[in-house]
Every structure is written in structure tokens, then in C-alpha cells.
Write an enzyme that holds these catalytic residues in place. Sequence first.
Site, mmCIF file in Angstrom:
data_model
loop_
_atom_site.group_PDB
_atom_site.id
_atom_site.type_symbol
_atom_site.label_atom_id
_atom_site.label_comp_id
_atom_site.label_asym_id
_atom_site.label_seq_id
_atom_site.Cartn_x
_atom_site.Cartn_y
_atom_site.Cartn_z
ATOM 1 C CG ASP A 151 -2.057 -8.921 -10.162
ATOM 2 O OD1 ASP A 151 -2.008 -9.096 -8.938
ATOM 3 O OD2 ASP A 151 -1.219 -8.232 -10.801
ATOM 4 C CG ASN A 160 0.019 1.866 -3.907
ATOM 5 O OD1 ASN A 160 -0.770 2.716 -3.565
ATOM 6 N ND2 ASN A 160 -0.085 0.607 -3.530
ATOM 7 C CG HIS A 215 0.255 3.633 0.456
ATOM 8 N ND1 HIS A 215 0.416 2.426 -0.161
ATOM 9 C CD2 HIS A 215 1.461 3.943 1.012
ATOM 10 C CE1 HIS A 215 1.652 1.991 0.026
ATOM 11 N NE2 HIS A 215 2.312 2.899 0.732
ATOM 12 C CG ASP A 269 -5.846 2.578 0.295
ATOM 13 O OD1 ASP A 269 -5.239 1.554 -0.083
ATOM 14 O OD2 ASP A 269 -5.667 3.102 1.410
ATOM 15 C CG ASP A 321 -2.274 -5.636 -7.270
ATOM 16 O OD1 ASP A 321 -1.798 -6.566 -6.576
ATOM 17 O OD2 ASP A 321 -1.791 -5.298 -8.361
#
Length: 390
Positions: free
Chosen positions: A260, A268, A273, A277, A303
Site C-alpha cells: 500500500d 492525488n 489524478h 496515475d 493504490d
Amino acid sequence: MAACSRGGMTMRKVARAALARWFPAVPSAIAPALAAYQFDSIRRQVPILHMIAILNLLIVDFVLWRQHTPAGYYAWTSAIILFCLWRIVTWRRRNRAARPGPAEMGRFLAGANRAAIGSVAIVSAFAAATYLAGGFDYPLLIPISLAFGVFSIAHCLAPMRLASVATLVAGIAPCGLAMLLTGNFMAQVIAVSMMSVAALKIGFLRDYHGQMIARLALQQQIHDLAARDPLTGLANRRAIHDRIEAAIARGEDFAVALIDLDDFKGLNDSRGHHAGDAMLRLIAERLAAHAGPDGVAGRLGGDEFVVLLERVADAAAIRARMDELVAALAGPAMIEGETVAPAASLGFATFPECGRDLDALTRAADAALYAAKREGKGRARGRRSVAEAA
């Protein structure tokens, strides 16, 4: 003997080279799927192939019997008929069995090639010799009957290009040439017709093989897309769970790591975003590069990532691999023109110590992951026993 063996190998190489030039190439990615398709198709067709052989042998034998030919001339074909009957019964039972492994499947296909080509060649030579011997009221009936059988067998063998094409050549050429060179006008016309249809059939087989490869390639592409995460290209949740289930079924030692990203939400929220990404794709590349030959990386969603390390049992080696993964993910990276320092927490569990099913293993790895986060993030934490996992 050695010279004959070398000659046979040379002929096979020449035949395969000719087929490779004429028929479409098989992409390596679909070779296993093609072998499985060929196996399943031929396994279904084996009883039909033997029924065709029996029918044509009975026709030939009946014609010879009607012509008062000495039984010793064709009595040997009864052994082939009995063999075919035995094979029909055997294969009806085999068709209910599960598909074997790749090695056994390959041996079966190779044997099917040899059996089909050899048996057709023997019967074709016998039919040609019978025609050349003359003295029969209906000399064309035998080669014509053979031609019908050969076309049917080649159709059944269509998924296997070597067997189907060689069957046509070995089955039609001897009688066709004998009729063309020694027969009357009607025999020559029929010979030209037989060989012309055989040539057209080879063209059909080429098109069929091309369509089969295109269909299998499309199926493989669809399968790959269904098993891949669209953003990162890693295995998706379903695919990685299938791999874990398969490893459990094999009973081999392995480790599962859940990963994680630390503070991913902040990235973010602050940079959008697109940056998030880009970070996920970067992490995916690093995981894929460091999973090693015995590992497979996947994305569970958001994630959250997972790595399956197969065929590892030593506790120290597992721990070292997990620390290497965390270190590899933490290296600085350029995201949309700015240098960032990603970090990730990792929790892992081992089979069979932490559980003997997927749910138990993922719960143990998840508990280890949250323990790593509580201890300060950017580190690996493991579960090595069912008691710890609980």
C-alpha cells in the site's frame, strides 16, 4: 538403416519448411492454446477417423471379394479393422477424461500425426497396387472410395496442418498418378479431378489454419485484457487470485505480499489524478522489474498492489526479498516535472504457515501490512505462522 533415418528426417524437414512458407506462422504466445485446441479437436475426431477407415476398408474388401480375389491378398486388412474398433472403444472412454499436461499432449499430437499419415499411406499404396494389378470389373471403385475417405480424414485433421496436408498427398497421389499414367481416358479424367480437388482442399486448409490462428490470437488477446489492470498493465485482482489458488493447489511453498502506498491520497489531492496515475504506473513498473522470475505482481485496486513469490521457503530469503521490494519502490522519481520520493508499506504471509486458503493468506498479509503502517510506514512486516496471523 542410418541413411534411411537421415533421409526420413530430411523429408520431414523439407515438408515442414514447405508448410511454414505456405501456411501462416503460429505466434509463440498462442502455441499452447493451439496445441490444446488441436488436442481437443482430434480427440473428438478419433472415433470418426477410425469409422471412416473401417468403412473404406470394408468397401475395398467387398469389391475384392466380389471379384473372387484370393482372400490371402486382402485378409490382412481385417487386423486393421479390429484395431480400429478397439481404438473407437478406447477413445470414447478417453474423451471423458481430463485434458493432460502439455508434455503428454505434445506426444499425443505427434503420435496422431504419424498414425494418420502412416495408415493413409499404407492403405493408399495398397489401393494403388490393387488398381495396377487390374483384372477387376470395377477398377475405379477402389481409388474413388479411397479418395472419399482421404478427403474426410483430411477434414477431420484440419487443425493439424502437417497431418491434414500429408494425408491428402499420401492418400491421393499414388492412385492418382497410377490412374493418370496407366488408365484409360475415364480413369485419367477422374485422376485429374481427384488431384485437383486435393489441391483445392489444401488451399481450404491453409485458409482454415489462418482463421484458426486469428481466432485463437483474438481469444488470447481478450483473455490478456480480462486479466490485466488497464492502468498499470499488471495482473488484476481476479488474475492474481487465480495464480494464488493455483499455487495453493500445487502445495508448493510461496509468499504473498500486500503493498500500500504511503500518503498517496495527499499526492492525488495536491497534484491531481494525472499525477496519481503516473505514480501508480511507476510503482507498477518497479514491482514488475523486481518481482523476479519466480514472482508475479498485480494491482488489487486504488493504490493497493500484491506480489506473489513462488517456490520460496527460506524465511531469511523471503524477508530479504520483501525488504528489497520496499527499497526499490522508495527510490526518487520524476512525476510531471517534479521529483517525488514514493514510499510504500508491505505486509506478507507465507503458505502454508499462515493459512491454507486464499482468504486466510490475504487476511494474514493484510494484518501484517497494517502493522507495518502502525510502526512508521515505508517498511515490510511479515506473518510466519497461523498464530501470528490470527
